[in-house]
Design a protein around this motif. Structure first.
Motif, PDB file in Angstrom:
ATOM      1  N   ALA A 114      -6.129  -7.722   9.992  1.00 27.11           N
ATOM      2  CA  ALA A 114      -5.469  -7.671   8.685  1.00 27.11           C
ATOM      3  C   ALA A 114      -6.285  -6.856   7.688  1.00 27.11           C
ATOM      4  CB  ALA A 114      -5.244  -9.087   8.151  1.00 27.11           C
ATOM      5  N   ASP A 115      -7.597  -7.089   7.651  1.00 23.93           N
ATOM      6  CA  ASP A 115      -8.452  -6.334   6.735  1.00 23.93           C
ATOM      7  C   ASP A 115      -8.392  -4.840   7.022  1.00 23.93           C
ATOM      8  OD1 ASP A 115      -9.229  -8.684   5.505  1.00 23.93           O
ATOM      9  OD2 ASP A 115     -11.177  -8.801   6.516  1.00 23.93           O
ATOM     10  N   THR A 116      -8.404  -4.474   8.298  1.00 27.77           N
ATOM     11  CA  THR A 116      -8.345  -3.069   8.680  1.00 27.77           C
ATOM     12  C   THR A 116      -7.011  -2.451   8.285  1.00 27.77           C
ATOM     13  OG1 THR A 116      -9.879  -3.471  10.506  1.00 27.77           O
ATOM     14  CG2 THR A 116      -8.572  -1.458  10.614  1.00 27.77           C
ATOM     15  N   LEU A 117      -5.918  -3.172   8.500  1.00 26.04           N
ATOM     16  CA  LEU A 117      -4.606  -2.660   8.109  1.00 26.04           C
ATOM     17  C   LEU A 117      -4.507  -2.475   6.594  1.00 26.04           C
ATOM     18  CD1 LEU A 117      -2.318  -4.696  10.523  1.00 26.04           C
ATOM     19  CD2 LEU A 117      -2.852  -2.257  10.640  1.00 26.04           C
ATOM     20  N   PHE A 118      -5.053  -3.412   5.820  1.00 29.34           N
ATOM     21  CA  PHE A 118      -5.057  -3.276   4.362  1.00 29.34           C
ATOM     22  C   PHE A 118      -5.902  -2.075   3.932  1.00 29.34           C
ATOM     23  CE2 PHE A 118      -3.966  -7.955   4.037  1.00 29.34           C
ATOM     24  CZ  PHE A 118      -2.719  -7.739   3.486  1.00 29.34           C
ATOM     25  N   ASN A 132       3.689  12.475   1.269  1.00 25.32           N
ATOM     26  CA  ASN A 132       4.394  11.257   1.659  1.00 25.32           C
ATOM     27  C   ASN A 132       3.775  10.774   2.970  1.00 25.32           C
ATOM     28  OD1 ASN A 132       6.118   9.315   2.629  1.00 25.32           O
ATOM     29  ND2 ASN A 132       7.978  10.405   2.046  1.00 25.32           N
ATOM     30  N   PRO A 133       3.152   9.561   3.012  1.00 24.34           N
ATOM     31  CA  PRO A 133       2.509   9.099   4.247  1.00 24.34           C
ATOM     32  C   PRO A 133       3.485   8.907   5.402  1.00 24.34           C
ATOM     33  CG  PRO A 133       2.645   7.325   2.654  1.00 24.34           C
ATOM     34  CD  PRO A 133       3.093   8.584   1.948  1.00 24.34           C
ATOM     35  N   MET A 134       4.750   8.731   5.100  1.00 23.02           N
ATOM     36  CA  MET A 134       5.738   8.540   6.156  1.00 23.02           C
ATOM     37  C   MET A 134       6.052   9.846   6.886  1.00 23.02           C
ATOM     38  SD  MET A 134       6.038   5.356   6.020  1.00 23.02           S
ATOM     39  CE  MET A 134       7.324   5.101   7.208  1.00 23.02           C
ATOM     40  N   ILE A 161      -6.482   0.684   5.706  1.00 22.78           N
ATOM     41  CA  ILE A 161      -5.723   1.888   6.051  1.00 22.78           C
ATOM     42  C   ILE A 161      -4.606   2.129   5.036  1.00 22.78           C
ATOM     43  CG2 ILE A 161      -4.134   2.880   7.754  1.00 22.78           C
ATOM     44  CD1 ILE A 161      -5.886   1.431   9.910  1.00 22.78           C
ATOM     45  N   ALA A 162      -3.881   1.079   4.689  1.00 26.11           N
ATOM     46  CA  ALA A 162      -2.782   1.213   3.721  1.00 26.11           C
ATOM     47  C   ALA A 162      -3.302   1.660   2.358  1.00 26.11           C
ATOM     48  CB  ALA A 162      -2.023  -0.105   3.596  1.00 26.11           C
ATOM     49  N   ALA A 163      -4.425   1.091   1.919  1.00 22.50           N
ATOM     50  CA  ALA A 163      -4.995   1.477   0.626  1.00 22.50           C
ATOM     51  C   ALA A 163      -5.457   2.924   0.651  1.00 22.50           C
ATOM     52  CB  ALA A 163      -6.167   0.553   0.274  1.00 22.50           C
ATOM     53  N   GLN A 164      -6.112   3.324   1.734  1.00 24.95           N
ATOM     54  CA  GLN A 164      -6.597   4.699   1.859  1.00 24.95           C
ATOM     55  C   GLN A 164      -5.438   5.681   1.844  1.00 24.95           C
ATOM     56  OE1 GLN A 164      -6.263   6.852   4.736  1.00 24.95           O
ATOM     57  NE2 GLN A 164      -7.548   8.462   3.895  1.00 24.95           N
ATOM     58  N   ARG A 165      -4.374   5.363   2.558  1.00 22.24           N
ATOM     59  CA  ARG A 165      -3.189   6.232   2.567  1.00 22.24           C
ATOM     60  C   ARG A 165      -2.594   6.351   1.167  1.00 22.24           C
ATOM     61  NH1 ARG A 165       0.511   4.530   7.770  1.00 22.24           N
ATOM     62  NH2 ARG A 165      -0.825   5.423   9.384  1.00 22.24           N
ATOM     63  N   GLY A 166      -2.482   5.229   0.492  1.00 20.56           N
ATOM     64  CA  GLY A 166      -1.903   5.231  -0.846  1.00 20.56           C
ATOM     65  C   GLY A 166      -2.716   6.065  -1.819  1.00 20.56           C
ATOM     66  N   ILE A 167      -4.025   5.916  -1.779  1.00 20.60           N
ATOM     67  CA  ILE A 167      -4.897   6.663  -2.682  1.00 20.60           C
ATOM     68  C   ILE A 167      -4.872   8.150  -2.356  1.00 20.60           C
ATOM     69  CG2 ILE A 167      -7.313   7.050  -3.332  1.00 20.60           C
ATOM     70  CD1 ILE A 167      -7.648   3.945  -2.937  1.00 20.60           C
TER      71      ILE A 167
END
Length: 65
Positions: free
Chosen positions: A37-41, A57-59, A43-49
């Motif tokens: 979960a920590d790793t997924l969060f 667009n990350p998608m 990755i998501a934060a890094q993509r967003g930033i």
């Protein structure tokens, strides 16, 4: 599935696992899922930033694998 059904399902899975695993197995599974979960969060934060800064667009990024 609404949020109440989702959390009830997660609780049911946790209870089913708790009945079948030893304390050591439960601890290992818990810390492993926490790390996932920590790793997924992260990755998501890094993509967003990064995407906000670059306007991408990350998608639309190429997927690995």
């Amino acid at each position: 599935m609404n949020s109440c059904e989702w959390t009830a399902s997660i609780t049911a899975i946790a209870n089913a696992l708790a009945c079948r695993l030893t304390e050591d197995e439960l601890n290992l599974l818990g810390v492993t899922l926490t790390q996932l979960a920590d790793t997924l969060f992260t990755i998501a934060a890094q993509r967003g930033i990064c995407c906000r800064k670059s306007g991408q667009n990350p998608m639309l990024e190429k997927r690995v694998g």
